[in-house]
Design an enzyme around this catalytic site. Structure first.
Site, PDB file in Angstrom:
ATOM      1  N   ASN A 188       5.529  -9.365   1.275  1.00  0.00           N
ATOM      2  CA  ASN A 188       4.100  -9.089   1.202  1.00  0.00           C
ATOM      3  C   ASN A 188       3.434  -9.905   0.083  1.00  0.00           C
ATOM      4  O   ASN A 188       2.346  -9.577  -0.370  1.00  0.00           O
ATOM      5  CB  ASN A 188       3.888  -7.582   0.978  1.00  0.00           C
ATOM      6  CG  ASN A 188       2.492  -7.116   1.336  1.00  0.00           C
ATOM      7  OD1 ASN A 188       1.796  -7.753   2.133  1.00  0.00           O
ATOM      8  ND2 ASN A 188       2.055  -6.011   0.758  1.00  0.00           N
ATOM      9  N   ALA A 189       4.115 -10.966  -0.367  1.00  0.00           N
ATOM     10  CA  ALA A 189       3.520 -11.843  -1.387  1.00  0.00           C
ATOM     11  C   ALA A 189       2.206 -12.401  -0.845  1.00  0.00           C
ATOM     12  O   ALA A 189       2.104 -12.716   0.341  1.00  0.00           O
ATOM     13  CB  ALA A 189       4.467 -12.984  -1.719  1.00  0.00           C
ATOM     14  N   SER A 204      -3.328 -15.807  10.345  1.00  0.00           N
ATOM     15  CA  SER A 204      -3.089 -17.133  10.917  1.00  0.00           C
ATOM     16  C   SER A 204      -4.055 -17.394  12.072  1.00  0.00           C
ATOM     17  O   SER A 204      -4.424 -18.536  12.324  1.00  0.00           O
ATOM     18  CB  SER A 204      -1.631 -17.305  11.336  1.00  0.00           C
ATOM     19  OG  SER A 204      -1.299 -16.354  12.295  1.00  0.00           O
ATOM     20  N   HIS A 241     -11.017  -3.148  11.039  1.00  0.00           N
ATOM     21  CA  HIS A 241      -9.975  -3.951  10.389  1.00  0.00           C
ATOM     22  C   HIS A 241      -9.849  -5.253  11.179  1.00  0.00           C
ATOM     23  O   HIS A 241      -8.874  -5.467  11.889  1.00  0.00           O
ATOM     24  CB  HIS A 241      -8.661  -3.151  10.416  1.00  0.00           C
ATOM     25  CG  HIS A 241      -7.597  -3.685   9.512  1.00  0.00           C
ATOM     26  ND1 HIS A 241      -6.270  -3.372   9.652  1.00  0.00           N
ATOM     27  CD2 HIS A 241      -7.661  -4.519   8.433  1.00  0.00           C
ATOM     28  CE1 HIS A 241      -5.563  -3.974   8.715  1.00  0.00           C
ATOM     29  NE2 HIS A 241      -6.376  -4.678   7.970  1.00  0.00           N
ATOM     30  N   ARG A 264       0.841  -1.192   0.000  1.00  0.00           N
ATOM     31  CA  ARG A 264       0.000   0.000   0.000  1.00  0.00           C
ATOM     32  C   ARG A 264       0.881   1.247   0.000  1.00  0.00           C
ATOM     33  O   ARG A 264       1.843   1.342   0.751  1.00  0.00           O
ATOM     34  CB  ARG A 264      -0.918   0.012   1.222  1.00  0.00           C
ATOM     35  CG  ARG A 264      -2.176  -0.812   1.002  1.00  0.00           C
ATOM     36  CD  ARG A 264      -3.174  -0.628   2.122  1.00  0.00           C
ATOM     37  NE  ARG A 264      -2.899  -1.522   3.230  1.00  0.00           N
ATOM     38  CZ  ARG A 264      -2.531  -1.135   4.439  1.00  0.00           C
ATOM     39  NH1 ARG A 264      -2.393   0.142   4.718  1.00  0.00           N
ATOM     40  NH2 ARG A 264      -2.307  -2.011   5.382  1.00  0.00           N
ATOM     41  N   CYS A 269       0.648  -9.173  11.465  1.00  0.00           N
ATOM     42  CA  CYS A 269       0.839  -9.375  12.902  1.00  0.00           C
ATOM     43  C   CYS A 269       0.084 -10.603  13.386  1.00  0.00           C
ATOM     44  O   CYS A 269      -0.229 -10.724  14.564  1.00  0.00           O
ATOM     45  CB  CYS A 269       0.392  -8.143  13.675  1.00  0.00           C
ATOM     46  SG  CYS A 269       1.473  -6.736  13.411  1.00  0.00           S
ATOM     47  N   TYR A 293      -0.859  -3.314  -7.295  1.00  0.00           N
ATOM     48  CA  TYR A 293      -0.904  -4.015  -6.005  1.00  0.00           C
ATOM     49  C   TYR A 293      -2.313  -3.944  -5.401  1.00  0.00           C
ATOM     50  O   TYR A 293      -2.906  -2.860  -5.296  1.00  0.00           O
ATOM     51  CB  TYR A 293       0.139  -3.434  -5.022  1.00  0.00           C
ATOM     52  CG  TYR A 293      -0.077  -4.002  -3.639  1.00  0.00           C
ATOM     53  CD1 TYR A 293       0.183  -5.360  -3.394  1.00  0.00           C
ATOM     54  CD2 TYR A 293      -0.630  -3.246  -2.615  1.00  0.00           C
ATOM     55  CE1 TYR A 293      -0.091  -5.921  -2.156  1.00  0.00           C
ATOM     56  CE2 TYR A 293      -0.895  -3.799  -1.369  1.00  0.00           C
ATOM     57  CZ  TYR A 293      -0.624  -5.140  -1.144  1.00  0.00           C
ATOM     58  OH  TYR A 293      -0.912  -5.689   0.077  1.00  0.00           O
ATOM     59  N   GLY A 294      -2.827  -5.090  -4.992  1.00  0.00           N
ATOM     60  CA  GLY A 294      -4.210  -5.213  -4.553  1.00  0.00           C
ATOM     61  C   GLY A 294      -4.667  -4.175  -3.537  1.00  0.00           C
ATOM     62  O   GLY A 294      -5.768  -3.645  -3.632  1.00  0.00           O
TER      63      GLY A 294
HETATM   64  C1  SPV Z   1      -3.502  -5.143   4.805  1.00  0.00           C
HETATM   65  O1  SPV Z   1      -2.378  -4.717   4.461  1.00  0.00           O
HETATM   66  O2  SPV Z   1      -4.031  -4.834   5.874  1.00  0.00           O
HETATM   67  C2  SPV Z   1      -4.214  -6.080   3.941  1.00  0.00           C
HETATM   68  C3  SPV Z   1      -3.822  -6.155   2.557  1.00  0.00           C
HETATM   69  O3  SPV Z   1      -5.155  -6.690   4.353  1.00  0.00           O
HETATM   70  S1  SPV Z   1      -4.186  -4.716   1.729  1.00  0.00           S
HETATM   71  O4  SPV Z   1      -5.183  -5.035   0.753  1.00  0.00           O
HETATM   72  O5  SPV Z   1      -2.943  -4.273   1.139  1.00  0.00           O
HETATM   73  O6  SPV Z   1      -4.688  -3.734   2.670  1.00  0.00           O
HETATM   74 MN    MN Z   2      -5.843  -5.813   6.213  1.00  0.00          MN
END
Ligand code: SPV
Ligand code: MN
Length: 633
Positions: A393-394, A284, A256, A89, A280, A228-229
């Site tokens: 961040n893959a 998982s 979040h 991001r 963090c 990037y997503g």
């Molecule tokens: C995060 O970074 O908190 C994610 C992936 O969940 S992103 O879509 O980059 O925000």
């Molecule tokens: Mn997130």
């Protein structure tokens, strides 16, 4: 533009079939939005995507045809690369466009709305020339629910459109049903000019013109020159920003958070949500063995008939691959190695079409292709930095239904009742592995608003710097932090039985720098929290909250992990580290005082009370206080 002009443009640009698909939706505002940007971005073709399997298949195939994804050895798996400098991001270039006179505080990145719109319109002009524009409809939250928000996405990236098909509930029929009645979010994305990367895949070229601009007033987000997503998938973090604003006006929350069904005694399922900054342990925890997953990243939360209820905004996962292995993450491991629709991004791809990510089981291949092109061990980038096999961040993108442990309430329009909220961060030296707050206010303030974390590779910039990240939501706030904290306080206030609030810390280290916990220990913390929610267990009251009793953990470690839990480990993990706590209160108080002018007064009061309790304890027992000391009291 008048209605006639709009329909003329659409008729000419879309062609008969696509025009008819669009016109099934009786919504002039939608037609206008699409016409405006078709004209400005000037794509060669426009594809209106319905919810039909054929249309979704068209997108899937487009991603391969356009060289945004390549097929891998396992059936259904594909790989996508983002440009070498487009791996996370982009906080610096993500800005809220605000009218003159609006001030969101020092922590929130804003720019003048008029200027921003002018700049972005210049960038967007003809940006899609020669390419196809995909128009997609989705619904955030379950369809036909109090929680749902319809959205339209315009993108020239078939990878973005494909990702969204995996991640979000289809919304074309929802738009048809709603007609002209409901507000909707709008996303406009263009990857811009492309350049060739590894495997012949194509990545955004003009990264210097990467912009993510958020127009709160018109509920539109613009994203350009990035793939990037987190910067492009409109419905993910971009929609989150619009939704937080709307929720703030309407009295609900956008968090979040994961949502997890934790399985207690006698088939009891208790839903806990968890907010963690990126990387963090959120994923998982959300996919942990033995429990069932409702959400892994974003929750909408409402108070309904005296209860807090939550839904997953999404239906899929855009998760981090690093360190996923068969032992620690059996559920994900199985899904990632089985045939099925999965997009891998920024991993290492070997000649035989298999993927490798840092920390995966087995040997690291000695060659392959990754986001930097041809890769070999020891390869360095232009700055002399070593390039790892996969980017930290893959990620993988999949539909939650691919997982064995998806919760049956995933699509329940009423959501699930939230009985507990967990705040987690990356803290190497202070917070105990698990702790329960005294009450709602104490929890929201000391665990949520005071959440700090050491920064990670999920955003561009330095790693390992301790930053304050209220509710782990700071990156996505379009409203002042003070107001946001107040909204959180308000939702649980006056409830007879608000959710319990907990903190967890998976990253505590001992004085030699070794982690004091194993990854699997979190399974025990979850069961402990579940039992606490129902008052099935006692706890020890310390100056910072309730911590587990040794005997209870010993039993749980035996039952859940078949492990002997030693008293020595317990003491190491649950000793109250007073100096760290006091320093943390100082840091947090200072930031709120200096940078957040509208901080609710109760935040300062609650932290001061905690400081007093800590000082009193220190006077009696010293700086490092083993848990048994508090048991005697
Ligand atoms: C995060 O970074 O908190 C994610 C992936 O969940 S992103 O879509 O980059 O925000
Ligand atoms: Mn997130």
């Amino acid at each position: 533009m008048n209605q006639k002009r709009i329909t003329d443009i659409l008729n000419v640009r879309l062609g008969k079939e696509n025009y008819q698909k669009l016109m099934r939706i009786n919504n002039p505002k939608l037609h206008q939005f699409i016409a405006k940007y078709v004209r400005l971005c000037n794509p060669a073709k426009v594809f209106i995507c319905t919810d039909s399997p054929e249309d979704i298949q068209y997108i899937r195939e487009a991603a391969i045809r356009n060289k945004e994804e390549a097929k891998l050895a396992i059936e259904g798996h594909t790989v996508h690369f983002d440009g070498y400098y487009d791996q996370a991001r982009d906080k610096e270039n993500t800005k809220y466009l605000v009218p003159k006179g609006v001030n969101l505080g020092a922590e929130i990145n804003t720019m003048d709305r008029e200027e921003g719109i002018k700049e972005i319109n210049d960038i967007l002009k003809n940006i899609m020339a020669g390419r196809e524009l995909y128009v997609k409809f989705f619904c955030l939250g379950p369809t036909n629910s109090k929680f749902s928000i319809p959205c339209v996405q315009l993108t020239d990236s078939s990878y973005v459109a494909h990702s969204e098909d995996l991640l979000y509930r289809q919304g074309y029929e929802e738009f048809v049903r709603l007609g002209n009645h409901k507000r909707f979010f709008k996303f406009l994305h263009s990857q811009g000019e492309l350049t060739e990367a590894g495997l012949g895949l194509r990545v955004s070229k003009n990264i210097e013109k990467r912009r993510i601009y958020i127009d709160l007033q018109d509920e539109i987000i613009y994203s350009t020159n990035t793939q990037y997503g987190g910067n492009t998938i409109g419905l993910k973090k971009l929609a989150m920003r619009l939704a937080i604003k709307r929720a703030s006006e309407e009295g609900w929350l956008v968090e979040h958070m994961f949502i997890l069904g934790v399985h207690g005694p006698k088939e009891r399922v208790t839903y806990l949500t968890g907010a963690f900054p990126s990387m963090c342990g959120k994923t998982s925890t959300a996919t942990i063995e033995g429990e069932t997953i409702v959400a892994d990243d974003i929750a909408y939360i409402r108070r309904i008939n005296g209860k807090i209820r939550a839904v997953n905004v999404e239906k899929g996962m855009f998760g981090i691959l690093q360190d996923i292995n068969s032992k620690d993450d059996p559920v994900l491991w199985k899904a990632l190695n089985a045939p099925g629709e999965i997009i891998f991004s920024n991993v290492l791809v070997t000649e035989d079409g298999n993927v490798y990510w840092n920390g995966k089981d087995g040997e690291c291949p000695v060659k392959g292709v990754n986001h930097s092109g041809e890769w070999f061990p020891g390869k360095k980038d232009k700055e002399g930095k070593e390039i790892l096999p996969s980017h930290k961040n893959a990620r993988f993108t999949l539909d939650l239904k691919t997982l064995d442990n998806v919760d049956p309430k995933l699509d329940d329009p009423n959501g699930v009742i939230v009985s507990g909220i967990i705040y987690g961060g990356r803290d190497s030296d202070t917070l105990v592995p698990v702790e329960e707050a005294f009450d709602w206010i104490h929890g929201i303030i000391t665990k949520g608003a005071a959440l700090e974390s050491e920064s990670t590779a999920a955003t561009l910039g330095n790693e390992g710097v301790r930053v304050l990240n209220p509710m782990s939501n700071l990156d996505f706030l379009p409203i002042s932090i003070g107001r946001y904290i107040q909204n959180n306080l308000d939702i649980g206030a006056r409830l007879k039985n608000p959710p319990r609030i907990f903190s967890v810390n998976y990253f505590l280290k001992d004085l030699n720098g070794n982690f004091v916990n194993h990854k699997q220990d979190k399974r025990v913390w979850l069961k402990w929290m579940e039992l606490r929610v129902h008052d099935d267990l006692g706890a020890i009251k310390t100056p910072t909250g309730f911590i587990p009793k040794y005997e209870d953990l010993k039993k749980l470690f035996r039952k859940i992990l078949n492990k002997d839990y030693s008293k020595e480990d317990y003491i190491k993990q649950f000793t109250l580290r007073v100096p760290g706590h006091l320093a943390r209160i100082d840091r947090v108080t200072e930031i709120y005082k200096v940078r957040v002018p509208d901080t609710p007064q109760i935040l300062f009061e609650t932290l001061e009370e905690q400081r007093e309790r800590l000082k009193n304890a220190r006077a009696r027992y010293g700086d490092y206080i083993p848990p048994d000391k508090f048991l005697i009291e």
